[in-house]
Scaffold this active site. Structure first.
Site, mmCIF file in Angstrom:
data_model
loop_
_atom_site.group_PDB
_atom_site.id
_atom_site.type_symbol
_atom_site.label_atom_id
_atom_site.label_comp_id
_atom_site.label_asym_id
_atom_site.label_seq_id
_atom_site.Cartn_x
_atom_site.Cartn_y
_atom_site.Cartn_z
ATOM 1 N N GLU A 176 0.803 -1.223 0.000
ATOM 2 C CA GLU A 176 0.000 0.000 0.000
ATOM 3 C C GLU A 176 0.842 1.282 0.000
ATOM 4 O OE1 GLU A 176 -2.846 -0.274 3.182
ATOM 5 O OE2 GLU A 176 -3.820 -2.030 2.346
ATOM 6 N N GLU A 356 -5.423 -8.623 0.644
ATOM 7 C CA GLU A 356 -6.079 -8.290 1.920
ATOM 8 C C GLU A 356 -7.542 -8.043 1.655
ATOM 9 O OE1 GLU A 356 -4.583 -5.009 4.245
ATOM 10 O OE2 GLU A 356 -2.505 -5.659 3.972
#
Ligand code: IFM
Length: 460
Positions: A176, A356
């Protein structure tokens, strides 16, 4: 239960190919604890947590889930779920406390044992290099805003590949990068707590550059693990069809998705976002963009919810009619299909993993059970959304639940629980929630289907 009910494990498992990878995910800072043991150096998150008022419950990562000490039983838990893969991150300051300089043998040993322990239990290790815990010493020299950090990261990547590359199936450079850049350096609500748009964009550039240079160096070194990056992505929708809302949504989509996907897959930053940034656009050197576009073996997508934007900021998700998680994020599984189909359509993506996905909900712990029907439904619906993307031709390779354990949820501290395994932080006792039991049953169905197919393939 109807035949199309996503909670029906038998029907749900039928949508997936035999080689689809099922997993659970965690990250080092969120679970390991032992923040100053065995030679570990400090990270920017250790430092950030000490600032008053930045973590909702005033907590930190010193103890977390004590995974550094409890890893053998945690690995037993993982194996008992029946997953194929475990996605974990290495704490850079545990293995190389200063970011550069001497390596810490005890820290490296920990990950050696972890990887071997996974393999012994039949679970494939998926390693992430940067899940945000940059060594403090590098931050003191300018952190991700400083170009030298790019080179320290490449050294770190090569060191870890040399040590573990013979046993880990997959190496992710960054988790991320948008979060590191924007929450860490624009809004400053995450470590290192900087608030400056130009710095944030420079950081994003250095993260992408370090990713590309690391891939190049790893491939040159003969690393055989699959190499990729993990992005947090969402469909960005305008609140209304007004031109203002649509223009705003396009810009937000540029900042969140195209700013990362375009350089990775098209070798250029999106022109509209560069124009919007003006003087805040990052400084680049010749060859940077080409390096960032190094071919990927896989792309990881972290998906939690959609984004809805209105030019005047009047959008109120509480009135959207969709259920909200404990993070106040809309439960919007159809957005995952929409996103994956769009990525496949707009970019030459390699096999993709949902690296995720999961939900924070207020769990009730009663008599040794956690009846988290909301989380179970969330996971089942999102798995079905991945199945739908596959049906539409998207090259999906795997799905990983966030998270194995309740853990340190960054600025929210321990107040938000994402785990499919409950952690009692006073005793460190782990308890499978109903969502974990559902996932285990679902994985048993997948395994049974694989067994049948293998027998059929063998002509039995
Ligand atoms: O806990 C985080 C994780 O570290 C990164 N992705 C989002 C999760 C939930 O907020």
């Amino acid at each position: 239960m109807t035949p199309s009910d996503p909670l029906d494990t038998s029907a749900a498992s039928a949508a997936f190919p035999d080689d689809f990878v099922w997993g659970v995910a965690t990250s080092a800072f969120q679970i390991e604890g032992a923040s100053a043991e065995d030679g570990k150096g400090a990270s920017i998150w250790d430092d950030f947590c000490r600032q008053p008022g930045v973590i909702a419950d005033g907590s930190d990562g010193r103890t977390a889930c004590e995974h550094y000490h409890r890893w053998p039983s945690d690995l037993d838990l993982i194996a008992n779920l029946g997953v194929d893969a475990y996605r974990f991150s290495v704490s850079w300051p545990r293995v190389r406390p200063g970011g550069g300089g001497a390596w810490n043998e005890k820290g490296l040993d920990f990950y050696d044992r972890l990887v071997d322990g996974l393999l012994q239990r039949g679970v494939t290790p998926y390693l992430t290099l940067n899940h945000w815990d940059l060594p403090s010493e590098l931050q003191a020299q300018g952190g991700w805003a400083h170009r030298d950090t790019v080179h320290r990261f490449v050294e770190y990547a090569c060191g870890m590949a040399e040590r573990l590359g013979d046993r880990v199936a997959s190496i992710t450079t960054h988790n991320e990068p948008w979060v590191v850049a924007m929450l860490g350096h624009d809004s400053g609500i995450f470590a290192p707590g900087v608030r400056d748009r130009a710095t944030a964009m420079q950081v994003s550039h250095h993260l992408l550059l370090s990713h590309g240079l690391a891939l190049q160096a790893l491939r040159q070194s003969g690393c055989r693990s699959q190499l990729g990056i993990v992005l947090n992505l969402s469909p960005v929708q305008p609140a209304t069809s007004s031109p203002e809302d649509q223009a705003r949504a396009r810009l937000e989509d540029g900042l969140l998705l195209r700013w990362y996907m375009d350089p990775l897959f098209k070798g250029a930053y999106p022109a509209d976002v560069l124009a919007f940034l003006g003087a805040d656009a990052p400084r680049m050197e010749a060859g940077d963009l080409a390096a960032m576009a190094a071919p990927l073996d896989f792309l990881g997508v972290n998906y939690y919810t959609r984004a809805v934007v209105s030019a005047d900021g009047s959008w109120d998700k509480r009135r959207s009619g969709f259920e909200l998680t404990d993070m106040d994020w809309e439960v919007y599984p159809q957005g995952l299909t929409e996103l994956l189909v769009r990525l496949h359509h707009d970019y030459p993506v390699p096999p993709m993993f949902v690296t995720e996905n999961g939900g924070a909900f207020k769990d009730g712990y009663t008599d040794g059970r956690v009846h988290d029907a909301d989380r179970t439904r969330y996971i089942a619906q999102h798995i079905a959304a991945v199945g739908e993307a596959l049906r539409q031709g998207v090259p999906m390779a795997g799905y990983m639940v966030w998270s194995l354990l309740d853990n340190f949820e960054w600025a929210s501290g321990y107040e938000k629980r994402f785990g499919i395994v409950h952690v009692d932080y006073a005793t460190q006792q782990r308890t499978l929630k109903d969502s974990a039991r559902w996932y285990r049953e679902f994985l048993q169905r997948c395994q049974a289907a694989r067994d049948v197919n293998a027998l059929a393939g063998a002509g039995v």
